[in-house]
Write an enzyme that holds these catalytic residues in place. Structure first.
Site, PDB file in Angstrom:
ATOM      1  N   ALA A  13     -42.695  -7.062  67.803  1.00 17.68           N
ATOM      2  CA  ALA A  13     -43.812  -6.716  66.916  1.00 17.68           C
ATOM      3  C   ALA A  13     -44.375  -5.340  67.242  1.00 17.68           C
ATOM      4  CB  ALA A  13     -44.909  -7.775  67.017  1.00 17.68           C
ATOM      5  N   ASN A 123     -32.519   0.655  70.452  1.00 18.06           N
ATOM      6  CA  ASN A 123     -31.704   1.765  70.947  1.00 18.06           C
ATOM      7  C   ASN A 123     -31.425   1.662  72.439  1.00 18.06           C
ATOM      8  OD1 ASN A 123     -31.037   3.523  68.738  1.00 18.06           O
ATOM      9  ND2 ASN A 123     -33.217   3.983  68.541  1.00 18.06           N
ATOM     10  N   ARG A 156     -28.125  12.950  53.174  1.00 18.96           N
ATOM     11  CA  ARG A 156     -27.908  12.937  51.722  1.00 18.96           C
ATOM     12  C   ARG A 156     -29.141  13.443  50.979  1.00 18.96           C
ATOM     13  NH1 ARG A 156     -24.654   7.164  50.770  1.00 18.96           N
ATOM     14  NH2 ARG A 156     -22.714   7.836  51.782  1.00 18.96           N
ATOM     15  N   HIS A 178     -25.189   6.884  67.165  1.00 16.45           N
ATOM     16  CA  HIS A 178     -26.520   7.205  66.651  1.00 16.45           C
ATOM     17  C   HIS A 178     -27.229   7.952  67.769  1.00 16.45           C
ATOM     18  CE1 HIS A 178     -30.379   7.037  64.751  1.00 16.45           C
ATOM     19  NE2 HIS A 178     -30.884   6.219  65.646  1.00 16.45           N
TER      20      HIS A 178
END
Length: 316
Positions: A13, A123, A156, A178
């Protein structure tokens, strides 16, 4: 699987988890969200704040919890828990601490929700997704990471603005880690049906300059945001919602998610990083082979080597 009866669990959370839960409610991607946190009061505070928006939207349910059992029967479970990088750290610097968190989380999820699709957002997402896959008993197609979905969306959008075309007509992928070793597969970039190399470039710019400018923007965007506000949360929460949407509605959209590389990529079959996959009701429906030139293959191998070293540095 139907979005009309769907249930999505969000573990954690904090900034990312709460924003994912909030985005699911705002965009009405499901009918029930369970926001899990080990600290119940934290989950309650975030969930109740989000719940106050529901009377002004469409009817939904958001449930705070600190019990893994409440995640049972979830269609998708989004994992956002973990230590966040401090200023000056890379995502990989948090690996040791977060690896154990993911192992223990997957153990609990295998116990209470063995058939749910698990989406890793924590991550370093690529290595943590690999850990989730190797430590779970569920089928591999049911586990993937958010990969370079957000990086690709950033590219993009910004490239579309530069070329004065809609982002939906910019077809290009960021792949690999990533993180710092990610790269743009420019040789497979298309604007509409026209190869980028043949598309009219704005005056005052060269194709090489655009390659360099937008590769740098993509790699550094997350760090630049975190330096200014302390974290990133809005962009990734929408990226997660799009992945959840593709699962719940079986849309079979193509996203560069963290997945174990197919042997056709020539980097071994153990490394996990961002590669284009079809995402549907069973999670990863199929991984696609993205055409690339020799230089891009070298970059892919370098990214794989870096992530393999990080994974092997752990006491597995």
């Amino acid at each position: 699987m139907s979005s009309k009866t769907s249930k999505v669990g969000v573990i954690g959370a904090g900034n990312v988890g709460a924003n994912v839960a909030n985005a699911l409610v705002l965009l009405r991607k499901c009918v029930r969200v369970v926001l899990f946190d080990r600290t119940l009061s934290k989950a309650e505070g975030q969930a109740w704040d989000i719940e106050d928006s529901i009377p002004l939207l469409e009817e939904m349910e958001i449930i705070p919890s600190n019990k893994y059992e409440d995640l049972a029967d979830s269609d998708v479970i989004v994992v956002t828990v973990g230590i966040q990088p401090k200023r000056g750290q890379s995502r990989l610097d948090t690996l040791s601490d977060n690896a154990e968190i993911i192992r223990s989380t997957m153990k609990e999820l295998d116990r209470v929700a063995p058939n749910s699709i698990v989406l890793i957002v924590s991550n370093p997402v690529d290595v943590l997704t690999r850990i989730a896959i190797t430590s779970s008993t569920r089928a591999e197609n049911l586990i993937f990471g958010s990969g370079t979905v957000l990086d690709t969306a950033r590219l993009r959008y910004q490239l579309g603005k530069r070329l004065n075309v809609a982002k939906l007509d910019v077809h290009v992928y960021v792949v690999g880690e990533h993180g710092d070793s990610e790269f743009v597969v420019w040789s497979s970039a298309f604007i509409g049906t026209i190869p980028l190399a043949e598309f009219p470039i704005p005056q005052g710019a060269t194709l090489e300059q655009i390659h360099q400018e937008y590769a740098e923007l993509t790699r550094k965007r997350g760090y630049n945001i975190s330096e200014r506000k302390g974290n990133t949360s809005y962009g990734i929460s929408i990226a997660v919602c799009q992945l959840v949407n593709s699962i719940l509605r079986d849309e079979k959209q193509i996203f560069p998610v963290s997945a174990r590389a197919d042997s056709s990529y020539g980097v071994g079959t153990e490394v996990v990083f961002g590669l284009p996959c079809i995402i549907g009701s069973i999670g990863i429906e199929r991984q696609l082979l993205l055409p690339r030139n020799a230089d891009e293959q070298r970059l892919l191998e370098e990214s794989a080597t870096k992530l393999n070293l990080a994974y092997n540095s752990l006491d597995n």
